[in-house]
Motif scaffolding. Structure first.
Motif, PDB file in Angstrom:
ATOM      1  N   THR A  56      98.572  27.532  18.249  1.00 44.18           N
ATOM      2  CA  THR A  56      98.649  26.703  19.443  1.00 44.18           C
ATOM      3  C   THR A  56      99.502  27.364  20.524  1.00 44.18           C
ATOM      4  O   THR A  56      99.641  26.845  21.627  1.00 44.18           O
ATOM      5  N   ALA A 109     104.544  18.263  25.010  1.00 44.89           N
ATOM      6  CA  ALA A 109     103.400  17.836  25.818  1.00 44.89           C
ATOM      7  C   ALA A 109     102.634  19.021  26.394  1.00 44.89           C
ATOM      8  O   ALA A 109     101.429  18.933  26.662  1.00 44.89           O
ATOM      9  N   GLY A 110     103.338  20.151  26.590  1.00 41.63           N
ATOM     10  CA  GLY A 110     102.675  21.321  27.163  1.00 41.63           C
ATOM     11  C   GLY A 110     101.903  22.157  26.166  1.00 41.63           C
ATOM     12  O   GLY A 110     101.173  23.073  26.567  1.00 41.63           O
ATOM     13  N   ASP A 112      99.156  23.690  24.139  1.00 43.07           N
ATOM     14  CA  ASP A 112      97.708  23.772  24.345  1.00 43.07           C
ATOM     15  C   ASP A 112      97.281  23.279  25.725  1.00 43.07           C
ATOM     16  O   ASP A 112      96.092  23.088  25.968  1.00 43.07           O
ATOM     17  N   ARG A 113      98.253  23.052  26.622  1.00 47.67           N
ATOM     18  CA  ARG A 113      97.899  22.543  27.956  1.00 47.67           C
ATOM     19  C   ARG A 113      98.438  23.444  29.070  1.00 47.67           C
ATOM     20  O   ARG A 113      97.667  23.919  29.894  1.00 47.67           O
ATOM     21  N   SER A 114      99.761  23.640  29.098  1.00 43.75           N
ATOM     22  CA  SER A 114     100.354  24.378  30.209  1.00 43.75           C
ATOM     23  C   SER A 114     101.575  25.153  29.736  1.00 43.75           C
ATOM     24  O   SER A 114     102.607  24.561  29.403  1.00 43.75           O
ATOM     25  N   TRP A 181     104.410  18.979  17.224  1.00 41.59           N
ATOM     26  CA  TRP A 181     104.756  17.995  18.256  1.00 41.59           C
ATOM     27  C   TRP A 181     105.872  17.085  17.751  1.00 41.59           C
ATOM     28  O   TRP A 181     106.858  16.831  18.463  1.00 41.59           O
TER      29      TRP A 181
END
Length: 427
Positions: A56, A109-110, A112-114, A181
């Motif tokens: 990830t 929260a970031g 795999d996103r940012s 997470w």
């Protein structure tokens, strides 16, 4: 008007038997908060490493996040030093812990996103960690009386060493049951403990007097206040000499540990057991050193501390010659003992000798230089090994580790880490 320094006789423990520091509730709260922050600090790189293992997060992204955390740490240390002297040290610990606690779920929260969001949050987490360091140092002086500070500092450094071992191990155990997470959220909860558990101290030598309007209205600029801390540090030649030696040892000896030890373990011994054994021996030695210095009071504490710091030279020295792995582990154990024989008297002397209203700024200067130059050493040592060979570089590192503390010991006030001689030294 500068805060008066305590007389030399305050360095001696009172003759009456004192209650153990471990029975002091105010210190136990401070210790619990420092332990929680240590667990959170050491667990974060390991948890992010798990994210790389789970794909990830990439290895490049991990390097970016750790670099961002380091930048945040270094940027926050001098700011926190000024704020902790200007305002409540307890308040700085609170807000630093809350900031680091809030950053952990943002990193989660970031995933795999940012990566940019994660890097920004990692910088905030590093800033919280960096802000806590000088504030905790100064708060220890507020919570603990002078006669028990060496014992208190030994207990604090024991917490650091234990969390070095327990943090990654606990994260690995929890990773069996929780995903990345959830582990990051758990790190945030640890920071909340670090923020909320410590109590308020009573600043020595600084009465809470609101009758001085100049304290609020005539506030100097940030740079001017930090410069006051630098001037205070310059008032203590033993501090400048010791800080120079500490910075040199960390930039060379720690770099040898971080870069050369894994290479030697792989190329010379063909196993990671030497790497793991040496690091475990170092931590075990540090634990033993902290236990020893909690009780030991050498006649020349400064020179004894600098001799302990010089013992780190045995670590890179052991990597030069084809010795049995046990010799390497023994050398790292000696280095671990020595580093705590230095750290505890060093922190105690700063809390005793530095003007109380400038202690956080002087402590921030300590962390900024000693830890701030460590990445430079790490960046330089690998190319130097490629250019000159590992034996020459390791020999140079060992030589610096031995000679820098020896040179610092030549400063007269370095004998006792004090500008004033002890009564027993007077003739």
């Amino acid at each position: 008007m500068p805060t008066p320094i305590a007389p030399p006789t305050s360095t001696e423990a009172p003759p009456l038997k004192q209650r153990s520091i471990l029975l002091d509730l105010a210190f136990l709260r401070l210790w619990a908060g420092a332990t929680a922050s240590g667990l959170a600090t050491w667990a974060l790189p390991f948890v992010l490493g798990l994210a790389v293992f789970e794909r990830t997060l990439t290895a490049t992204d991990l390097g970016l996040l750790l670099a961002a955390r380091t930048v945040g740490f270094l940027a926050a240390v001098p700011v926190a030093g000024v704020l902790a002297d200007r305002h409540s040290r307890r308040g700085v610990v609170l807000w630093a812990g809350l900031a680091a606690g809030a950053a952990a779920p943002v990193i989660a929260a970031g995933l795999d996103r940012s990566v940019l969001l994660m890097a920004a949050a990692a910088a905030v987490a590093g800033a919280g960690q960096g802000a806590c360091r000088p504030a905790y140092q100064a708060l220890t002086a507020e919570v603990v009386d002078a006669g028990r500070r060496q014992q208190a500092n030994a207990a604090m450094t024991l917490a650091v060493r234990v969390t070095t071992l327990v943090g990654p191990s606990l994260a690995a155990l929890l990773a069996v049951f929780l995903d990345t997470w959830a582990l990051l959220v758990g790190i945030g909860l640890l920071w909340l403990v670090a923020a909320c558990v410590p109590g308020r101290g009573a600043r020595p030598g600084a009465a809470e007097d609101t009758s001085e309007p100049s304290a609020a209205t005539g506030r100097a600029s940030f740079l001017a206040e930090f410069a006051e801390g630098v001037r205070e540090a310059r008032r203590h030649p033993w501090f400048l000499a010791g800080l120079g030696a500490l910075t040199a040892v960390i930039a060379t000896g720690y770099s040898a540990t971080g870069v050369a030890l894994p290479m030697v373990s792989r190329d010379e011994y063909g196993t990671e057991v030497v790497l793991a054994g040496a690091m475990t021996a170092y931590t075990a030695g540090a634990l033993g050193g902290a236990l020893l210095i909690a009780r030991w009071r050498p006649r020349s504490p400064g020179r004894a501390a600098l001799a302990g710091l010089a013992a780190y030279g045995f670590a890179p020295l052991s990597l030069i010659f084809p010795v049995h792995p046990v010799v390497v582990m023994a050398a790292y154990a000696v280095a671990g003992i020595g580093i705590e024989l230095f750290n505890v008297p060093w922190f105690t002397a700063a809390q005793r000798e530095v003007a109380p209203d400038k202690l956080a700024r002087v402590s921030s200067l300590d962390f900024l230089l000693s830890y701030g130059l460590a990445p430079v050493g790490l960046a330089v040592i690998a190319p130097a090994i490629d250019a000159f060979g590992p034996e020459a570089v390791l020999a140079g590192c060992a030589l610096i580790c031995f000679t820098a503390p020896a040179t610092a010991a030549l400063v007269p006030s370095a004998r006792t880490f004090s500008a004033a001689p002890r009564r027993s030294d007077a003739h």
